[in-house]
Scaffold this active site. Structure first.
Site, PDB file in Angstrom:
ATOM      1  N   LYS A  45       0.798  -1.234   0.000  1.00 28.29           N
ATOM      2  CA  LYS A  45       0.000   0.000   0.000  1.00 28.29           C
ATOM      3  C   LYS A  45       0.830   1.284   0.000  1.00 28.29           C
ATOM      4  O   LYS A  45       0.345   2.357   0.342  1.00 28.29           O
ATOM      5  CB  LYS A  45      -1.017   0.049   1.168  1.00 28.29           C
ATOM      6  CG  LYS A  45      -1.813  -1.193   1.409  1.00 28.29           C
ATOM      7  CD  LYS A  45      -2.246  -1.919   0.172  1.00 28.29           C
ATOM      8  CE  LYS A  45      -3.375  -1.284  -0.578  1.00 28.29           C
ATOM      9  NZ  LYS A  45      -3.673  -2.067  -1.815  1.00 28.29           N
ATOM     10  N   HIS A 100       7.579  -7.343  -1.995  1.00 28.94           N
ATOM     11  CA  HIS A 100       7.239  -6.788  -0.678  1.00 28.94           C
ATOM     12  C   HIS A 100       8.154  -7.408   0.393  1.00 28.94           C
ATOM     13  O   HIS A 100       7.946  -7.174   1.584  1.00 28.94           O
ATOM     14  CB  HIS A 100       5.790  -7.126  -0.297  1.00 28.94           C
ATOM     15  CG  HIS A 100       4.740  -6.386  -1.076  1.00 28.94           C
ATOM     16  ND1 HIS A 100       4.868  -5.076  -1.446  1.00 28.94           N
ATOM     17  CD2 HIS A 100       3.512  -6.774  -1.514  1.00 28.94           C
ATOM     18  CE1 HIS A 100       3.776  -4.689  -2.100  1.00 28.94           C
ATOM     19  NE2 HIS A 100       2.954  -5.703  -2.155  1.00 28.94           N
ATOM     20  N   SER A 130      -5.165   2.522   3.994  1.00 31.72           N
ATOM     21  CA  SER A 130      -5.272   1.832   2.705  1.00 31.72           C
ATOM     22  C   SER A 130      -5.273   0.315   2.905  1.00 31.72           C
ATOM     23  O   SER A 130      -6.067  -0.408   2.284  1.00 31.72           O
ATOM     24  CB  SER A 130      -4.089   2.266   1.829  1.00 31.72           C
ATOM     25  OG  SER A 130      -4.138   1.654   0.572  1.00 31.72           O
TER      26      SER A 130
HETATM   27  P1  A3P Z   1      -5.399   4.222  -1.344  1.00 30.21           P
HETATM   28  O1  A3P Z   1      -5.985   2.945  -0.825  1.00 30.21           O
HETATM   29  O2  A3P Z   1      -5.009   5.175  -0.253  1.00 30.21           O
HETATM   30  O3  A3P Z   1      -6.260   4.870  -2.386  1.00 30.21           O
HETATM   31  P2  A3P Z   1      -0.045  -0.510  -3.589  1.00 30.21           P
HETATM   32  O4  A3P Z   1      -0.019  -0.476  -5.070  1.00 30.21           O
HETATM   33  O5  A3P Z   1       1.308  -0.437  -2.949  1.00 30.21           O
HETATM   34  O6  A3P Z   1      -0.880  -1.641  -3.079  1.00 30.21           O
HETATM   35  O7  A3P Z   1      -0.749   0.845  -3.108  1.00 30.21           O
HETATM   36  C1  A3P Z   1      -2.090   1.091  -3.399  1.00 30.21           C
HETATM   37  C2  A3P Z   1      -2.377   2.523  -3.047  1.00 30.21           C
HETATM   38  O8  A3P Z   1      -1.773   3.380  -4.031  1.00 30.21           O
HETATM   39  C3  A3P Z   1      -3.871   2.832  -3.061  1.00 30.21           C
HETATM   40  O9  A3P Z   1      -4.031   3.859  -2.081  1.00 30.21           O
HETATM   41  C4  A3P Z   1      -4.040   3.359  -4.479  1.00 30.21           C
HETATM   42  O10 A3P Z   1      -5.206   4.116  -4.678  1.00 30.21           O
HETATM   43  C5  A3P Z   1      -2.767   4.214  -4.598  1.00 30.21           C
HETATM   44  N1  A3P Z   1      -2.425   4.541  -5.982  1.00 30.21           N
HETATM   45  C6  A3P Z   1      -2.188   3.726  -7.021  1.00 30.21           C
HETATM   46  N2  A3P Z   1      -1.960   4.417  -8.143  1.00 30.21           N
HETATM   47  C7  A3P Z   1      -2.050   5.726  -7.819  1.00 30.21           C
HETATM   48  C8  A3P Z   1      -1.940   6.952  -8.556  1.00 30.21           C
HETATM   49  N3  A3P Z   1      -1.709   6.976  -9.865  1.00 30.21           N
HETATM   50  N4  A3P Z   1      -2.101   8.113  -7.883  1.00 30.21           N
HETATM   51  C9  A3P Z   1      -2.343   8.122  -6.556  1.00 30.21           C
HETATM   52  N5  A3P Z   1      -2.478   6.997  -5.818  1.00 30.21           N
HETATM   53  C10 A3P Z   1      -2.335   5.816  -6.439  1.00 30.21           C
END
Ligand code: A3P
Length: 287
Positions: A45, A100, A130
């Site tokens: 996240k 991870h 998140s």
């Molecule tokens: P949120 O749940 O706060 O919206 P990961 O890919 O490490 O699992 O992280 C996922 C998080 O990154 C989610 O956060 C997702 O919405 C956010 N995310 C992915 N792409 C993004 C982008 N282009 N701009 C902003 N946030 C992004």
């Protein structure tokens, strides 16, 4: 492979048995990295998917075709997932690999190469929010309970993927051992153009300003939210329940303010100060 209720314990950390097996972890631990590989390292996240998309576009010189036609878990596979072995071994050069895993599992094999390592960090309070919402939709993760219960589990390092504190401290305090680049989710949000320029510099992959503009447009939250190759809507409801949440959820900085009570914030700060006391690193987020 379903294994939705199975937990794999490996090297002191719990992982979802749906994606990880003893063999896949051993494969990751002994993986032979190439100098031409680029490895994205994150605690869940933190902006993993975002970085996968940015690197895909950088290495395709702004060509959006691969990002629009190939799922991210194929083009930027997680080294520790059970299905990755064939994908990774089938590609010799310029692999974008994701992980991870904590430092102590990967460091031995990673040190044998000059692989480019990109560590993406995020304000842990936003990670908690998140991750909590992700637990609700991901049927391969335990039920999170209330937000307060999940927060306590996270602070104790008892969630799947282990302790955020150990993850970031171990990777960052050993960063000199690697060809290492550090960036935060918050920097990506603040200035994506400058972040892509810095990444290109690190990767020694120069791009024209108009190509960088294309990448920045492609990688904005709304476009990514609508891209089936990264929004996980290709994954069946049995595994990710899209009625219970969206993978591309909010994409905001500071969403923790909508979730933490004053007491929860105080608890977080107390544990953060305690665990990070000896760790000299200036993060750009404010707690
Ligand atoms: P949120 O749940 O706060 O919206 P990961 O890919 O490490 O699992 O992280 C996922 C998080 O990154 C989610 O956060 C997702 O919405 C956010 N995310 C992915 N792409 C993004 C982008 N282009 N701009 C902003 N946030 C992004």
């Amino acid at each position: 492979m379903a294994n939705l209720d199975v937990t794999l314990r490996y090297s002191g950390i719990n992982f979802p048995g749906h994606l990880h097996s003893m063999q896949s972890m051993q494969f990751a631990e002994g993986f032979k990295f190439h100098d031409t590989d680029t490895l994205i390292v994150t605690y869940p996240k933190s902006g993993t998917t975002w970085m996968q998309e940015i690197l895909t576009l950088i290495y395709s010189d702004g060509n959006q075709e691969p990002a629009k036609t190939i799922p991210n878990w194929i083009r930027t596979p997680w080294i520790e997932h059970y299905y990755c072995e064939d994908i990774l071994l089938g590609k010799a050069d310029h692999r974008i690999i994701t992980t991870h895993l904590p430092y102590h599992i990967l460091s031995k094999s990673l040190k044998q190469s000059n692989t480019k390592v990109i560590y993406v960090a995020r304000n842990p309070m936003d990670i908690i929010v998140s991750f909590y919402h992700f637990h609700k939709m991901a049927n391969f993760l335990p039920e999170p309970g209330t937000f307060g219960e999940f927060l306590e589990k996270f602070l104790l390092g008892k969630v799947h993927f282990g302790s955020w504190f150990e993850h970031i401290k171990d990777w960052l305090s050993h960063r000199e051992e690697f060809n290492f680049f550090f960036i935060t989710y918050e920097e990506l949000k603040k200035d994506l153009t400058h972040s892509v320029e810095k990444l290109c510099n690190f990767l020694e992959h120069s791009l024209l300003p108009e190509v960088i503009d294309t990448i920045v447009r492609h990688c904005n939250f709304t476009n990514m939210k609508n891209n089936q190759m990264i929004n996980y809507t290709l994954i069946p409801n049995e595994i990710m329940d899209h009625q219970r949440g969206k993978f591309m959820r909010k994409g905001a900085v500071g969403d923790w303010k909508e979730h933490f009570t004053d007491e929860q914030k105080q608890l977080f700060e107390k544990i953060f100060q305690d665990k990070m006391r000896d760790f000299k690193f200036r993060f750009i987020w404010t707690l």
